[in-house]
Design an enzyme around this catalytic site. Structure first.
Site, PDB file in Angstrom:
ATOM      1  N   HIS A 309       4.088  -8.819  -5.571  1.00 11.35           N
ATOM      2  CA  HIS A 309       4.620  -7.470  -5.441  1.00 11.35           C
ATOM      3  C   HIS A 309       4.917  -7.203  -3.969  1.00 11.35           C
ATOM      4  O   HIS A 309       4.175  -7.636  -3.087  1.00 11.35           O
ATOM      5  CB  HIS A 309       3.609  -6.439  -5.977  1.00 11.35           C
ATOM      6  CG  HIS A 309       4.181  -5.073  -6.205  1.00 11.35           C
ATOM      7  ND1 HIS A 309       4.333  -4.161  -5.192  1.00 11.35           N
ATOM      8  CD2 HIS A 309       4.643  -4.471  -7.338  1.00 11.35           C
ATOM      9  CE1 HIS A 309       4.857  -3.048  -5.686  1.00 11.35           C
ATOM     10  NE2 HIS A 309       5.051  -3.209  -6.973  1.00 11.35           N
ATOM     11  N   ASP A 369       5.062  -5.313 -13.959  1.00  8.16           N
ATOM     12  CA  ASP A 369       6.367  -5.519 -14.590  1.00  8.16           C
ATOM     13  C   ASP A 369       6.336  -6.707 -15.547  1.00  8.16           C
ATOM     14  O   ASP A 369       7.023  -6.707 -16.575  1.00  8.16           O
ATOM     15  CB  ASP A 369       7.446  -5.738 -13.524  1.00  8.16           C
ATOM     16  CG  ASP A 369       7.596  -4.537 -12.610  1.00  8.16           C
ATOM     17  OD1 ASP A 369       7.809  -3.436 -13.143  1.00  8.16           O
ATOM     18  OD2 ASP A 369       7.491  -4.688 -11.386  1.00  8.16           O
TER      19      ASP A 369
END
Length: 434
Positions: A309, A369
């Site tokens: 991330h 995600d």
């Protein structure tokens, strides 16, 4: 007590300026540079504002190095486990967890604002059937201001509150109608007896010819995903909402701007990219080791989507929460599911990332995600709707941030500066002399 400052000296002119150091409740100290241009004649240069605080906020705190995310001081882990999405909505907007009576009041208000004006249907019918649902969302949300134009005094806290209620309440209906229209299905109307996530599943998937049964696990998973995506500090779409709102644009226009920003694949399209990657791996018939090797090759442009991330250098705290939910859902899928091979690839990739030293040393763990994309697909939500789901969850964060800005006496219309690199002044040359 002496206020902490830093002194900045211009080596060209010899002038100095003292800049205040602002201390947050938690996090990195921040230098107040507002006197810099006035006293020394300089701007700062910070592409993407990666080292610039554009506002002060008491809503969300995150620490990417430590993997911390808090709403109003409450750790995301506690909220995901013990709270509900509507309780989190109340927390984000009003600043405190509600009492039982206040939560009942809030749930009642949101439930009775879920219907759309019947004329809104004509907006949908004006789009092509194959229009992307996000394009529809931008148009319809922005158009809501045409239905509430007599209730848009942004300086009236009561009117701002009503706009916030309407946006949170109506977004599931708007989102589901975007999907239904693209599929040629009749629009469903909200049902007040259902919870927020249950009602969305009904709006999405119920058909007039059959009774729709809501799966409690799917409703729970959706509620948790909405909590995890409700706000995430000053990201691109939230900053867009604040920037649009700083001109005193109405809240529907500001949120529509946020949806447009979220639509970008670098922001809201990450979970869609995960499914596209899994499908590419599935179609290739190459062993998974082939793709992992490519991901480790710095000269290869291929990357494993949904791993690591930009903000979280440690494990994404949201991913830890929904990993278990994702596995529960996948374990319950009936045999013969058309996406079964895709889900098997996802699970194998997850195990590699959690055990391979290459990924562990670089902090490339599966992020939120990765899991949310897999969960959405298992629910029957198509890839084209993934970013819409993100917008549905983030609406409360956007409107809370907008309301906070409208209440901030230090807020100003956004006007970033630039480092001009064009031509210096030159004189116009008549056409015949060029």
């Amino acid at each position: 007590m002496t206020k902490p400052t830093v002194t900045l000296t211009d080596n060209l002119s010899g002038k100095s300026v003292e800049l205040d150091v602002l201390s947050p409740t938690v996090g990195v100290k921040t230098i107040d540079i507002r006197k810099l241009q006035k006293e020394l004649g300089y701007f700062t240069y910070d592409p993407g504002y990666l080292a610039t605080a554009s506002c002060s906020s008491s809503i969300t705190y995150l620490d990417g190095d430590e993997g911390v995310l808090m709403y109003r001081g409450y750790p995301i882990e506690q909220l995901a486990e013990r709270s509900s999405f509507l309780e989190v909505c109340y927390l984000l907007y009003y600043g405190e967890l509600p009492s039982a009576e206040r939560l009942q009041w809030y749930e009642n208000v949101i439930t009775h604002h879920t219907m759309l004006h019947e004329q809104v249907q004509y907006f949908y019918r004006g789009f092509r059937r194959d229009a992307h649902p996000m394009a529809t969302m931008v148009g319809v949300v922005g158009a809501l201001s045409a239905f509430y134009h007599d209730d848009l005094d942004i300086h009236d806290p009561a009117q701002r509150e009503r706009s916030a209620h309407r946006l949170v309440a109506k977004m599931p209906t708007i989102a589901s109608w975007s999907y239904r229209y693209s599929m040629g299905l009749p629009f469903n109307y909200p049902r007040n007896r259902l919870t927020y996530p249950e009602d969305f599943l009904h709006l999405m998937f119920a058909v007039p010819t059959e009774e729709y049964e809501i799966d409690p696990l799917m409703a729970k998973a959706l509620d948790v995903i909405l909590i995890l995506h409700a706000d995430h500090e000053q990201n691109a779409s939230t900053s867009t909402v604040r920037l649009a709102g700083s001109s005193e644009a109405n809240p529907f226009a500001a949120v529509a701007a946020g949806i447009a920003s979220l639509w970008g694949p670098a922001h809201g399209g990450a979970n869609e990219a995960v499914i596209n990657m899994l499908r590419e791996i599935e179609r290739s018939d190459q062993p998974l080791e082939h793709w992992v090797k490519r991901a480790k090759d710095k000269d290869d442009r291929f990357r494993l989507m949904g791993f690591g991330h930009r903000v979280y250098k440690n494990y994404d705290p949201r991913a830890k929460i929904i990993r278990e939910l994702a596995n529960q859902i996948l374990d319950r899928l009936p045999p013969g599911n058309p996406n079964q091979k895709l889900f098997d690839i996802a699970r194998d990739l997850e195990q590699i990332a959690l055990s391979d030293d290459y990924f562990k040393e670089r902090g490339l763990y599966p992020n939120v995600d990765f899991y949310s994309g897999v969960i959405f697909l298992s629910m029957g939500i198509p890839v084209s709707m993934f970013t819409v789901m993100f917008a549905l969850a983030r609406t409360v964060g956007w409107i809370s941030q907008w309301n906070e800005m409208m209440s901030d006496e230090h807020s100003r219309i956004g006007r970033p500066r630039q480092l001009y690199t064009g031509a210096a002044q030159r004189n116009y040359v008549p056409l015949g002399q060029r």
